[in-house]
Design a protein around this motif. Structure first.
Motif, PDB file in Angstrom:
ATOM      1  N   GLY A  12      38.987 -39.714  72.535  1.00  0.00           N
ATOM      2  CA  GLY A  12      39.991 -40.141  71.561  1.00  0.00           C
ATOM      3  C   GLY A  12      39.694 -39.622  70.168  1.00  0.00           C
ATOM      4  N   LEU A  13      38.417 -39.618  69.792  1.00  0.00           N
ATOM      5  CA  LEU A  13      38.019 -39.122  68.477  1.00  0.00           C
ATOM      6  C   LEU A  13      38.343 -37.640  68.328  1.00  0.00           C
ATOM      7  CD1 LEU A  13      36.573 -39.654  65.783  1.00  0.00           C
ATOM      8  CD2 LEU A  13      34.418 -39.066  66.931  1.00  0.00           C
ATOM      9  N   ALA A  14      38.069 -36.859  69.360  1.00  0.00           N
ATOM     10  CA  ALA A  14      38.372 -35.428  69.316  1.00  0.00           C
ATOM     11  C   ALA A  14      39.874 -35.191  69.150  1.00  0.00           C
ATOM     12  CB  ALA A  14      37.865 -34.744  70.586  1.00  0.00           C
ATOM     13  N   HIS A  15      40.684 -35.932  69.906  1.00  0.00           N
ATOM     14  CA  HIS A  15      42.135 -35.816  69.782  1.00  0.00           C
ATOM     15  C   HIS A  15      42.585 -36.087  68.344  1.00  0.00           C
ATOM     16  CE1 HIS A  15      44.017 -34.921  73.568  1.00  0.00           C
ATOM     17  NE2 HIS A  15      43.351 -35.849  74.220  1.00  0.00           N
ATOM     18  N   TYR A  52      57.163 -44.684  58.231  1.00  0.00           N
ATOM     19  CA  TYR A  52      57.294 -46.114  57.934  1.00  0.00           C
ATOM     20  C   TYR A  52      57.241 -46.949  59.207  1.00  0.00           C
ATOM     21  CZ  TYR A  52      59.356 -50.545  56.527  1.00  0.00           C
ATOM     22  OH  TYR A  52      59.592 -51.892  56.330  1.00  0.00           O
ATOM     23  N   LEU A  53      57.857 -46.457  60.270  1.00  0.00           N
ATOM     24  CA  LEU A  53      57.878 -47.193  61.529  1.00  0.00           C
ATOM     25  C   LEU A  53      56.612 -46.984  62.356  1.00  0.00           C
ATOM     26  CD1 LEU A  53      61.559 -46.410  62.601  1.00  0.00           C
ATOM     27  CD2 LEU A  53      60.706 -48.536  61.618  1.00  0.00           C
ATOM     28  N   ALA A  54      56.040 -45.786  62.301  1.00  0.00           N
ATOM     29  CA  ALA A  54      54.956 -45.423  63.203  1.00  0.00           C
ATOM     30  C   ALA A  54      53.588 -45.900  62.751  1.00  0.00           C
ATOM     31  CB  ALA A  54      54.933 -43.904  63.382  1.00  0.00           C
ATOM     32  N   PHE A  55      53.289 -45.756  61.471  1.00  0.00           N
ATOM     33  CA  PHE A  55      51.935 -45.997  60.992  1.00  0.00           C
ATOM     34  C   PHE A  55      51.447 -47.440  61.203  1.00  0.00           C
ATOM     35  CE2 PHE A  55      51.707 -42.234  57.776  1.00  0.00           C
ATOM     36  CZ  PHE A  55      51.687 -41.363  58.850  1.00  0.00           C
ATOM     37  N   PRO A  56      52.240 -48.465  60.916  1.00  0.00           N
ATOM     38  CA  PRO A  56      51.703 -49.826  61.087  1.00  0.00           C
ATOM     39  C   PRO A  56      51.408 -50.170  62.535  1.00  0.00           C
ATOM     40  CG  PRO A  56      54.048 -49.907  60.619  1.00  0.00           C
ATOM     41  CD  PRO A  56      53.609 -48.499  60.367  1.00  0.00           C
ATOM     42  N   ILE A  57      52.216 -49.668  63.451  1.00  0.00           N
ATOM     43  CA  ILE A  57      51.984 -49.975  64.868  1.00  0.00           C
ATOM     44  C   ILE A  57      50.655 -49.378  65.316  1.00  0.00           C
ATOM     45  CG2 ILE A  57      52.880 -49.717  67.205  1.00  0.00           C
ATOM     46  CD1 ILE A  57      55.677 -49.504  65.991  1.00  0.00           C
ATOM     47  N   SER A  58      50.435 -48.120  64.988  1.00  0.00           N
ATOM     48  CA  SER A  58      49.178 -47.474  65.376  1.00  0.00           C
ATOM     49  C   SER A  58      47.982 -48.126  64.693  1.00  0.00           C
ATOM     50  CB  SER A  58      49.237 -45.986  65.035  1.00  0.00           C
ATOM     51  OG  SER A  58      50.202 -45.328  65.830  1.00  0.00           O
ATOM     52  N   ALA A  59      48.144 -48.539  63.429  1.00  0.00           N
ATOM     53  CA  ALA A  59      47.043 -49.195  62.712  1.00  0.00           C
ATOM     54  C   ALA A  59      46.659 -50.505  63.375  1.00  0.00           C
ATOM     55  CB  ALA A  59      47.441 -49.433  61.260  1.00  0.00           C
ATOM     56  N   LEU A  60      47.643 -51.266  63.827  1.00  0.00           N
ATOM     57  CA  LEU A  60      47.350 -52.538  64.490  1.00  0.00           C
ATOM     58  C   LEU A  60      46.738 -52.319  65.870  1.00  0.00           C
ATOM     59  CD1 LEU A  60      50.479 -54.662  63.465  1.00  0.00           C
ATOM     60  CD2 LEU A  60      48.153 -54.800  62.559  1.00  0.00           C
ATOM     61  N   VAL A  61      47.138 -51.250  66.550  1.00  0.00           N
ATOM     62  CA  VAL A  61      46.511 -50.914  67.837  1.00  0.00           C
ATOM     63  C   VAL A  61      45.028 -50.628  67.638  1.00  0.00           C
ATOM     64  CG1 VAL A  61      46.393 -49.176  69.668  1.00  0.00           C
ATOM     65  CG2 VAL A  61      48.600 -50.107  68.976  1.00  0.00           C
ATOM     66  N   VAL A  62      44.695 -49.888  66.577  1.00  0.00           N
ATOM     67  CA  VAL A  62      43.296 -49.587  66.280  1.00  0.00           C
ATOM     68  C   VAL A  62      42.534 -50.857  65.933  1.00  0.00           C
ATOM     69  CG1 VAL A  62      41.745 -48.387  64.699  1.00  0.00           C
ATOM     70  CG2 VAL A  62      43.815 -47.247  65.509  1.00  0.00           C
ATOM     71  N   GLY A  63      43.084 -51.686  65.049  1.00  0.00           N
ATOM     72  CA  GLY A  63      42.388 -52.886  64.597  1.00  0.00           C
ATOM     73  C   GLY A  63      42.228 -53.950  65.658  1.00  0.00           C
ATOM     74  N   LEU A 108      44.272 -45.739  81.202  1.00  0.00           N
ATOM     75  CA  LEU A 108      44.893 -46.972  80.727  1.00  0.00           C
ATOM     76  C   LEU A 108      44.923 -47.001  79.204  1.00  0.00           C
ATOM     77  CD1 LEU A 108      45.871 -49.779  82.065  1.00  0.00           C
ATOM     78  CD2 LEU A 108      43.767 -50.658  81.074  1.00  0.00           C
ATOM     79  N   ALA A 109      43.791 -46.656  78.568  1.00  0.00           N
ATOM     80  CA  ALA A 109      43.727 -46.659  77.108  1.00  0.00           C
ATOM     81  C   ALA A 109      44.672 -45.616  76.511  1.00  0.00           C
ATOM     82  CB  ALA A 109      42.291 -46.388  76.649  1.00  0.00           C
ATOM     83  N   PHE A 110      44.739 -44.438  77.110  1.00  0.00           N
ATOM     84  CA  PHE A 110      45.607 -43.379  76.585  1.00  0.00           C
ATOM     85  C   PHE A 110      47.070 -43.792  76.671  1.00  0.00           C
ATOM     86  CE2 PHE A 110      47.888 -39.431  76.373  1.00  0.00           C
ATOM     87  CZ  PHE A 110      47.127 -38.626  75.540  1.00  0.00           C
ATOM     88  N   ASN A 111      47.461 -44.384  77.789  1.00  0.00           N
ATOM     89  CA  ASN A 111      48.844 -44.817  77.949  1.00  0.00           C
ATOM     90  C   ASN A 111      49.196 -45.936  76.976  1.00  0.00           C
ATOM     91  OD1 ASN A 111      49.362 -42.967  79.960  1.00  0.00           O
ATOM     92  ND2 ASN A 111      48.948 -44.393  81.630  1.00  0.00           N
ATOM     93  N   LEU A 112      48.269 -46.872  76.777  1.00  0.00           N
ATOM     94  CA  LEU A 112      48.533 -47.980  75.866  1.00  0.00           C
ATOM     95  C   LEU A 112      48.593 -47.491  74.426  1.00  0.00           C
ATOM     96  CD1 LEU A 112      48.997 -50.966  75.491  1.00  0.00           C
ATOM     97  CD2 LEU A 112      46.524 -51.327  75.485  1.00  0.00           C
ATOM     98  N   ALA A 113      47.665 -46.617  74.039  1.00  0.00           N
ATOM     99  CA  ALA A 113      47.675 -46.063  72.681  1.00  0.00           C
ATOM    100  C   ALA A 113      48.911 -45.204  72.447  1.00  0.00           C
ATOM    101  CB  ALA A 113      46.421 -45.233  72.441  1.00  0.00           C
ATOM    102  N   ALA A 122      40.628 -47.600  70.480  1.00  0.00           N
ATOM    103  CA  ALA A 122      40.479 -47.628  69.026  1.00  0.00           C
ATOM    104  C   ALA A 122      40.625 -46.231  68.419  1.00  0.00           C
ATOM    105  CB  ALA A 122      39.130 -48.229  68.648  1.00  0.00           C
ATOM    106  N   THR A 123      40.046 -45.225  69.062  1.00  0.00           N
ATOM    107  CA  THR A 123      40.153 -43.866  68.519  1.00  0.00           C
ATOM    108  C   THR A 123      41.492 -43.223  68.889  1.00  0.00           C
ATOM    109  OG1 THR A 123      38.919 -43.096  70.479  1.00  0.00           O
ATOM    110  CG2 THR A 123      37.682 -43.434  68.443  1.00  0.00           C
ATOM    111  N   LEU A 124      42.007 -43.548  70.069  1.00  0.00           N
ATOM    112  CA  LEU A 124      43.288 -42.989  70.482  1.00  0.00           C
ATOM    113  C   LEU A 124      44.439 -43.545  69.658  1.00  0.00           C
ATOM    114  CD1 LEU A 124      42.789 -42.993  74.350  1.00  0.00           C
ATOM    115  CD2 LEU A 124      43.177 -40.970  72.925  1.00  0.00           C
ATOM    116  N   GLY A 125      44.261 -44.738  69.073  1.00  0.00           N
ATOM    117  CA  GLY A 125      45.305 -45.289  68.216  1.00  0.00           C
ATOM    118  C   GLY A 125      45.580 -44.411  67.016  1.00  0.00           C
TER     119      GLY A 125
END
Length: 496
Positions: free
Chosen positions: A387-390, A298-309, A252-257, A331-334
């Motif tokens: 997630g951290l290893a990835h 520009y498009l990718a980084f903010p989305i992943s950052a908000l997923v982590v936060g 579930l976490a991998f798919n959401l991230a 959090a790590t998969l983001g």
């Protein structure tokens, strides 16, 4: 041929990208809703059984045509000459792989220590055969930038999955509901591609054509095999080292991230290989690739950052408290999600430039480093460690390897290639940190998600305002067909 009547490559690519974005947004919204609905109907261990089946399906489908469709997709060859042979290769290999998946399903399920996955693997393997029949039609749609009609096909497919999976899940089918609904969706997709394809081809075979397309395609197919093993070996290790419940949480976490990366890369891939192939043949890819990479970041980084936060409130708000342990992995998969977007963009550039052999060796190195990293990290920190290893392997090993290859092939420097990523990275980091701090002070998960996400997005938009405005201006110019890049006769093939 005069310029009148020609279609700008920039215009075609931009228009197809916009429609590809519409397609992905609609499809992912329905898919996301389906996951939420089904997650409240079935137990986490059923998702674990599906994860095992998906491993088999994704590896097999990416080997099913031996990479032969790459020659058709790049836009450099004559489809009348190539397509019949590609069709035959796709049908033969997909049939063999489907039979192998059905026969070996019990052994694969035992390898994952989940015997309940056996019938799920066997049912889901039917999608491999269906994809063999759709290989050429779907590639022709891709080659000709026909993303607008593709929206209808793909949305009908995901809606079919939703319509089928809900009553099946309510009736107690468990993981089989997920499997059969995907078969139904694939059948609708196959039918749709055959309807909208610009030209229909029958199977045929030309030995010289087969040698030509497999020379480009086989390394790509092998690279796809390795990369899907790479992206699924974590399921094997989590299932073996932990338990089915942990595997369900991790899936579930991998798919959401991976949702942001899958949407963005799918939108890019709607036009990437045909566009990059033409640009490389015309000698213009090196001059433009830095702008392309910067726009994607520009498009990718903010989305992943908000997923982590916002990992914890996102999981609890969407799936309920029972799934809260998945937040540690999210959090790590983001972080990995953002890195994966860059990795897949670099892979598409490599295919467009015809460097599929190099692509294969990058994937081999990725897997060789990732496996021991996952083994150690899962043993130490459970699903969060996976997630951290990835994230660490992607950022410290894979991306630097691609940079070395692409700068050499395109004749540009690393700074020229990656300059456009610096400001988005810093702004996204600030936005994600602010979102995390805000969410930590709000008791309601939904309130934390809403407030943290809104403030984080506002900070990112403010810090990157000028860059965003330039990106919108460029896209509007391309959609007005003002690009000087013109497509006339098919470009001559560039030998890798």
């Amino acid at each position: 041929m005069s310029t009148q009547g020609k279609t700008s490559l920039g215009h075609r690519a931009a228009s197809a990208t916009v429609w590809g974005g519409v397609n992905m947004v609609l499809g992912r919204v329905v898919q996301f809703a389906t996951t939420i609905i089904v997650a409240r109907m079935i137990a986490p261990e059923h998702f674990g059984a599906l994860a095992v089946a998906v491993v088999v399906q994704t590896i097999a489908t990416n080997m099913a045509e031996l990479g032969a469709t790459a020659s058709l997709a790049r836009g450099n060859g004559d489809p009348e000459r190539i397509a019949p042979t590609v069709f035959t290769i796709a049908l033969a290999t997909s049939g063999i792989l489907t039979a192998a998946a059905v026969f070996l399903a019990p052994s694969v399920a035992m390898a994952f220590d989940d015997p309940a996955a056996t019938p799920v693997i066997q049912v889901l393997s039917l999608t491999i055969l269906l994809q063999g029949f759709s290989a050429v039609p779907s590639t022709m749609v891709w080659r000709e930038f026909m993303q607008r009609p593709r929206v209808v096909v793909d949305v009908c497919s995901v809606v079919t999955v939703l319509v089928l999976v809900v009553p099946m899940a309510l009736d107690g089918w468990g993981a089989m509901a997920l499997a059969w609904s995907r078969v139904g969706g694939q059948l609708v997709s196959l039918t749709g591609y055959w309807i909208i394809t610009p030209k229909r081809f029958r199977p045929g075979f030309d030995r010289s054509v087969a040698a030509e397309v497999l020379k480009l395609g086989m390394p790509l197919a092998m690279a796809n095999l390795v990369v899907f093993v790479t992206l699924n070996v974590d399921y094997l290790l989590v299932g073996r080292m932990l338990d089915p419940t942990a595997l369900g949480l991790y899936l579930l976490a991998f798919n959401l991230a991976g949702l942001p990366s899958s949407v963005i890369t799918a939108v890019i891939r709607a036009t990437a290989v045909p566009t990059f192939g033409r640009l490389y043949a015309e000698g213009q890819l090196g001059a433009l690739v830095g702008q392309i990479v910067g726009g994607v970041c520009y498009l990718a980084f903010p989305i992943s950052a908000l997923v982590v936060g916002l990992a914890n409130p996102l999981i609890v708000s969407a799936y309920g408290v029972a799934w809260a342990p998945a937040a540690a992995a999210l959090a790590t998969l983001g972080v990995f999600g953002a890195a994966r977007i860059l990795v897949e963009l670099f892979a598409d550039i490599s295919v467009g430039a015809g460097r599929t052999t190099w692509l294969f060796w990058v994937q081999v190195a990725w897997l060789a480093v990732l496996f021991p990293a996952l083994f150690f990290a899962i043993g130490q920190w459970g699903i969060a460690g996976a997630g951290l290893a990835h994230a660490l392997v992607a950022c410290l090993v894979v991306i630097p390897m691609y940079l070395k290859i692409l700068t050499s092939v395109l004749g540009i420097g690393v700074l020229e290639l990656m300059r456009g990523c610096i400001i988005p990275f810093l702004a996204a980091t600030a936005a994600g940190l602010l979102a995390w701090l805000v969410a930590a002070g709000v008791d309601s998960p939904f309130g934390a998600l809403l407030l943290g996400g809104s403030l984080g997005a506002m900070v990112y938009a403010g810090l990157t305002f000028r860059r965003g405005r330039r990106l919108i201006h460029t896209l509007r110019s391309l959609l007005r067909d003002s690009s000087p890049l013109l497509v006339s006769e098919p470009a001559k093939e560039v030998t890798p």
